[in-house]
Motif scaffolding. Structure first.
Motif, short mmCIF file in Angstrom:
data_model
loop_
_atom_site.label_atom_id
_atom_site.label_comp_id
_atom_site.label_asym_id
_atom_site.label_seq_id
_atom_site.Cartn_x
_atom_site.Cartn_y
_atom_site.Cartn_z
N ALA A 140 0.82 -1.22 0.01
CA ALA A 140 -0.03 -0.20 -0.04
C ALA A 140 0.88 1.23 -0.19
CB ALA A 140 -0.96 -0.11 1.22
N ASN A 141 1.90 1.26 0.82
CA ASN A 141 2.78 2.33 0.68
C ASN A 141 3.94 2.45 -0.29
OD1 ASN A 141 1.22 3.61 2.88
ND2 ASN A 141 2.18 1.85 4.38
N TRP A 142 4.17 1.47 -1.06
CA TRP A 142 5.31 1.51 -1.89
C TRP A 142 5.65 2.79 -2.53
CZ3 TRP A 142 9.16 -2.04 -1.73
CH2 TRP A 142 9.81 -1.92 -2.68
N VAL A 143 4.61 3.23 -3.15
CA VAL A 143 5.07 4.54 -3.97
C VAL A 143 5.28 5.72 -3.23
CG1 VAL A 143 3.40 4.02 -5.95
CG2 VAL A 143 2.52 5.41 -3.79
N SER A 144 5.05 5.69 -1.77
CA SER A 144 5.69 6.92 -0.93
C SER A 144 7.00 6.60 -0.17
CB SER A 144 4.49 7.22 -0.30
OG SER A 144 4.11 6.14 0.82
N MET A 145 7.29 5.27 -0.31
CA MET A 145 8.50 4.83 0.45
C MET A 145 9.89 5.26 -0.37
SD MET A 145 7.59 1.03 1.03
CE MET A 145 9.05 0.19 1.93
N SER A 146 10.83 5.77 0.72
CA SER A 146 11.87 6.18 0.07
C SER A 146 12.90 5.16 -0.52
CB SER A 146 13.03 6.76 1.14
OG SER A 146 13.59 5.61 2.06
N ASP A 147 13.85 5.24 -1.18
CA ASP A 147 14.79 4.35 -2.07
C ASP A 147 15.28 3.31 -1.00
OD1 ASP A 147 14.16 5.29 -4.60
OD2 ASP A 147 15.87 6.46 -4.77
N GLU A 148 15.87 3.96 0.26
CA GLU A 148 16.39 3.04 1.12
C GLU A 148 15.43 2.24 1.71
OE1 GLU A 148 18.93 1.35 3.63
OE2 GLU A 148 19.30 2.46 2.02
N GLU A 149 14.26 2.54 2.02
CA GLU A 149 12.98 1.58 2.67
C GLU A 149 12.93 0.60 1.50
OE1 GLU A 149 10.24 4.64 5.43
OE2 GLU A 149 10.46 4.90 3.12
N LYS A 150 12.62 1.06 0.27
CA LYS A 150 12.41 -0.02 -0.75
C LYS A 150 13.45 -1.24 -0.81
CE LYS A 150 9.59 2.77 -3.81
NZ LYS A 150 9.61 3.47 -5.13
N ARG A 151 14.80 -0.57 -0.78
CA ARG A 151 16.15 -1.40 -0.73
C ARG A 151 16.03 -2.56 0.34
NH1 ARG A 151 20.44 -2.60 1.61
NH2 ARG A 151 20.34 -1.12 3.21
N VAL A 152 15.54 -1.92 1.55
CA VAL A 152 15.66 -2.75 2.70
C VAL A 152 14.54 -3.96 2.42
CG1 VAL A 152 14.67 -2.98 5.13
CG2 VAL A 152 16.19 -1.23 4.36
N VAL A 153 13.28 -3.70 2.05
CA VAL A 153 12.38 -4.53 1.47
C VAL A 153 12.93 -5.52 0.61
CG1 VAL A 153 10.03 -5.00 0.48
CG2 VAL A 153 10.58 -3.01 2.08
N TRP A 154 13.65 -5.11 -0.39
CA TRP A 154 13.94 -6.04 -1.53
C TRP A 154 15.25 -6.93 -1.11
CZ3 TRP A 154 12.91 -7.25 -6.37
CH2 TRP A 154 12.17 -6.31 -7.13
N VAL A 155 15.83 -6.52 0.05
CA VAL A 155 16.72 -7.48 0.36
C VAL A 155 15.98 -8.42 1.30
CG1 VAL A 155 18.63 -7.68 2.12
CG2 VAL A 155 18.85 -5.83 0.72
N ARG A 156 15.25 -8.16 2.03
CA ARG A 156 14.45 -8.94 2.99
C ARG A 156 13.63 -10.03 1.96
NH1 ARG A 156 10.06 -6.56 4.46
NH2 ARG A 156 8.80 -7.88 3.29
N ILE A 157 12.99 -9.54 0.91
CA ILE A 157 12.21 -10.74 0.45
C ILE A 157 12.95 -11.40 -0.85
CG2 ILE A 157 10.08 -9.32 0.10
CD1 ILE A 157 10.80 -8.26 -2.49
N ARG A 158 14.04 -10.92 -1.07
CA ARG A 158 14.90 -11.83 -1.84
C ARG A 158 15.55 -12.98 -1.01
NH1 ARG A 158 17.60 -7.23 -5.99
NH2 ARG A 158 16.20 -7.87 -7.49
N ALA A 159 15.89 -12.66 0.23
CA ALA A 159 16.33 -13.79 0.98
C ALA A 159 15.52 -14.57 1.35
CB ALA A 159 16.84 -12.92 2.32
N GLN A 160 14.08 -14.26 1.25
CA GLN A 160 12.93 -15.21 1.46
C GLN A 160 12.61 -15.91 0.28
OE1 GLN A 160 10.30 -12.56 3.39
NE2 GLN A 160 11.13 -12.75 5.42
N GLY A 161 13.14 -15.76 -0.81
CA GLY A 161 12.74 -16.45 -1.99
C GLY A 161 11.84 -15.52 -2.94
N TYR A 162 11.49 -14.36 -2.62
CA TYR A 162 10.55 -13.62 -3.45
C TYR A 162 11.25 -12.72 -4.40
CZ TYR A 162 7.05 -15.19 -0.08
OH TYR A 162 6.15 -15.96 0.58
N PRO A 163 10.62 -12.08 -5.25
CA PRO A 163 9.26 -12.40 -5.77
C PRO A 163 9.40 -13.77 -6.66
CG PRO A 163 10.45 -10.60 -7.18
CD PRO A 163 11.40 -11.13 -6.03
N ARG A 164 8.21 -14.28 -6.70
CA ARG A 164 7.91 -15.70 -7.21
C ARG A 164 7.31 -15.34 -8.66
NH1 ARG A 164 6.10 -18.23 -1.81
NH2 ARG A 164 8.26 -18.83 -1.02
#
Length: 64
Positions: free
Chosen positions: A38-62
């Motif tokens: 819901a908040n992706w478009v308003s997240m900072s690049d750093e916040e998005k980077r943190v999400v990318w790192v976490r989801i990749r470590a968990q095997g996402y995106p599928r």
């Protein structure tokens, strides 16, 4: 994170158009929480980077 730091193959959004949060708040397609989606478009690049790192470590995106 500036575009020069983002891997060339990485899209801005991890969305794979397979949205499902059946038994919890985690999307089965991209691995983000409902709040992150819901908040992706308003997240900072750093916040998005943190999400990318976490989801990749968990095997996402599928992707199929």
């Amino acid at each position: 994170m500036a575009d020069r730091q983002r891997p060339a193959a990485q899209a801005d959004s991890p969305c794979v158009a397979v949205c499902s949060t059946l038994f919890d708040e985690i999307c089965r397609g991209c691995g983000r929480t409902a709040a992150e989606v819901a908040n992706w478009v308003s997240m900072s690049d750093e916040e998005k980077r943190v999400v990318w790192v976490r989801i990749r470590a968990q095997g996402y995106p599928r992707r199929r």
